[in-house]
Enzyme design. Sequence first.
Site, PDB file in Angstrom:
ATOM      1  N   THR A 224       0.805  -1.222   0.000  1.00 46.00           N
ATOM      2  CA  THR A 224       0.000   0.000   0.000  1.00 46.00           C
ATOM      3  C   THR A 224       0.842   1.277   0.000  1.00 46.00           C
ATOM      4  O   THR A 224       0.393   2.313  -0.495  1.00 46.00           O
ATOM      5  CB  THR A 224      -0.938   0.029   1.219  1.00 46.00           C
ATOM      6  OG1 THR A 224      -0.152  -0.096   2.409  1.00 46.00           O
ATOM      7  CG2 THR A 224      -1.927  -1.119   1.150  1.00 46.00           C
ATOM      8  N   CYS A 225       2.041   1.228   0.564  1.00 49.41           N
ATOM      9  CA  CYS A 225       2.887   2.427   0.586  1.00 49.41           C
ATOM     10  C   CYS A 225       3.230   2.884  -0.818  1.00 49.41           C
ATOM     11  O   CYS A 225       3.387   4.079  -1.068  1.00 49.41           O
ATOM     12  CB  CYS A 225       4.163   2.154   1.369  1.00 49.41           C
ATOM     13  SG  CYS A 225       3.876   1.886   3.132  1.00 49.41           S
ATOM     14  N   PHE A 226       3.357   1.911  -1.731  1.00 50.24           N
ATOM     15  CA  PHE A 226       3.751   2.226  -3.106  1.00 50.24           C
ATOM     16  C   PHE A 226       2.592   2.079  -4.081  1.00 50.24           C
ATOM     17  O   PHE A 226       2.789   2.124  -5.290  1.00 50.24           O
ATOM     18  CB  PHE A 226       4.906   1.308  -3.537  1.00 50.24           C
ATOM     19  CG  PHE A 226       6.081   1.374  -2.607  1.00 50.24           C
ATOM     20  CD1 PHE A 226       6.915   2.475  -2.619  1.00 50.24           C
ATOM     21  CD2 PHE A 226       6.327   0.355  -1.702  1.00 50.24           C
ATOM     22  CE1 PHE A 226       8.007   2.548  -1.757  1.00 50.24           C
ATOM     23  CE2 PHE A 226       7.409   0.416  -0.839  1.00 50.24           C
ATOM     24  CZ  PHE A 226       8.250   1.516  -0.862  1.00 50.24           C
TER      25      PHE A 226
END
Length: 878
Positions: free
Chosen positions: A843-845
């Site tokens: 989810t961070c990327f």
Amino acid sequence: MSSVSACRRRNSKRRRDAPDHALLPSSKQPLMSHAGADAGESSSSDSGSASGGDGASATAAAAAASSPPASPRELHFFVRATDSRTIAMHAGCDDTVGAVLDHLRACGYGRDLRLLYAGRQLAPEATLADIRLPPDSTLHLAARLRSTQHPHAWQLAAHIAATAAGAEADAASVPAAAFSLDELVKEFILSAHRANLGLSRHHDRGSAEDERAAAAGDHAAEHIDIFLQAGAALALVRLYVSKSPFRFYAERAIKCFVATEPTSLPMDVLVITAPVLLEFCRLLSLAAGKKESLYRSCRRTLASVLSTRPRLPPSMNSPTGLIEQVLPFARETMDVVLDGLRSLTMVVSSIDLDEFSNFFKVMCQQARHWISGEGPMPRNLYNRESEHGDTWISRFYNMAMDMLGKLDDCLKTFEMDLSLSSESIGVTEGQNIWAARSHILIMLTELDFISAIYEDVGHSLKLLLLSHRRPLNALVRCSKRNERLHWLVKHKNILCFEARRNLVFMMLPEGKDDFGELHEMLIDRSHLLDESFNYIAQAKHNELRGGLFMEFKNEEATGPGVLREWFCLVCQALFSPKQVLFSPCPEDKRRFYLNETSAVDPLHLKYFTFAGRIIGLALMHKVQVGVVLDRTLFLHLAGRSIKLEDISVADPVKYASCKRILEMDAAEIDNLYLTFSRGAHELGAERVIDLCPGGQDISVNIWNREHYIDLLIKNTFVDSISVQLNHFTQGFTDILVNSERRKEFFECLDLEDLDHLLGGSNDTINVQDWKSHTQYNGYKEKDKQITLFWKAVDRMSIEQKRQLLFFWTSVKYLPSEGFCGLSSKLYIYKTSDSLDRLPSSQTCFYRLCLPPYTSMKMMESKLQKIAEEHVSSSFGTW
């Protein structure tokens, strides 16, 4: 007595280290002298006494009383100066001591001098015959005694002045002290600092701190005044602008007062150097020119010192006195900045901008002090017909109007540039260009300050902003953090949403990327709300402003994606009706107002503080949590009153009842038997609340019904929950960079703006927009799996799409701009996992890891599975 002049001559019978000065009697020949450094002897003269440096003693004094001069017409003697030079002189017997002193003053040895011989001061009116000097006697030159408690400061300042004057007048025999003029000036500065320290130590322990500070500054200020009175500043500038090869030493000495870094001068001395810097600026501007680098350095330091609210001398201590002296320099810096902005490159150095802002800050402060803070001054004080037309009042006003005109030209040029290309291209065309253009906002900010002094400036500034909406919005949208831009809140109706959003983000902390500055949390999902409460509510607000680092227990995932999910889950739990803290609006379940029955929870006040902090942190981290505030709560945070129309969403029943009352005739209202009171539920019991003192005994009628409705709304949405509101407000305020900016924060926004920032878009997700902002790794856009994927997404319900997006990015509610408002593109990565595996995400990327499913049925099954809420809120591989 003949006129004074000087020439060089050599006499082998005289001391080899002592140059000649000849004082001829009234035979029309001039007084003559010559001086040189005497390394073998040192002056023992001071401001109080002197002794013969050449061995002259009491014996020589006695001889002086009995021995006649060597010649009836001519005397030869030596004078030992304060800079250790020995001066050989010729004089006539009938020349006076005053004539000798006048000649030495003319040669640059100082203004206030005295001559001493054999330990006694010689009277200026006495002739040399009266003194009866023996041949080759030595007199000592000293500074005149003054009624001051700083004799050493006078002596040192006079020594600096004499040394600089000597170096300027005679380069061939420059005194040794000239090579260390800067050291002499540093010694003078340190003496002022030591005087302050000595005064502070002698103060009574019981005296107040501010009294000590004020008194301690007196001695340093007196030293600065001595430096000027002794002519040291003038002598240094004269040496600097001369053709002397020693002008470099004068430059170094002057630069001792130029603060290139905070520690270059003791702070107690730095804040009182304005008079010296002002004198240097005046002299250098006249003698060296306004382009001289040393002049500009002095001017820049003067602006900086004045902006720190320094201790000023009487000549600068009144608003009129200070502005009159500073205004020419402020005009110079304004022209420098405006010329840069109007150039093709629009290049303005940050140093010039700071100098400009410092000068105008001082002038605005003094002008406001002059008008006693009573608002803009009357036009008749500064218009063309005013008798004050040639004063600083009029000149400062003319400067402001000139600035407006030139900024109008700058904005016109900028608007033409925007018209030649799309705004999206213009915004990204180069950070350097945008940084230069943003300087226009700094100039506009200064004009806003001036508008508090001149009403015409404020009116003209508003017209300028209205006529240049497009470039103004472009500038504000792209400007970096600057607290001084808060004045634009007054003109929020001119600004677009993106510009207003950037302004409010400037009031929130930036957070830190360094993990050492982050507030770390380790949360158990099964105790999400309780543990989050402990981490946030118990923390000091400064710890939270640095940013958050979030990790769930027994999970490897960390980073922004985890933090986004945590915000959404905490808000979902915190605003749940089960917590009895907030109530959803009947017709909009995403919108909440405070529940007046929250007291059933003994911790409800601490939880309201926690809730305020969570809302502030979500805004700070730019996370759309899907929760929005009701207008009544928004207005309270903004410090505004609540009217009938404002409660229509929170309580449509009460709103409809109040509207009906306003439409009734007198008989209908009388039949309702209403009083100035209302019923309320509290811990399961019904009670009656008076809306005003004795409210149950006051009937509502057609004459007082509007007042009744105002009191009813105030009691229901403010008074009855005032304690809860205060805790929620305090929690939110804890997150702001400046707690005093809370009202400005909400004044800058409309409720719809806050909805976009906090709740995100509630519209149907546009799948085509989704596709256009997605890129692929291992797949191609026309691959079978990608085609099946988007078909499956298109068939999902709106809630399933949100859950899929949440699983993919930890973003459930998109920004108001849609997918283009996200921080990056989305990505679909091809994996070699078994077809039995569900997709995973990073989810961070914004990465979705998608196995190569072979059929539509398989694709739909897997995507619908991860769109289930309990699955979309858990993480796949990292």
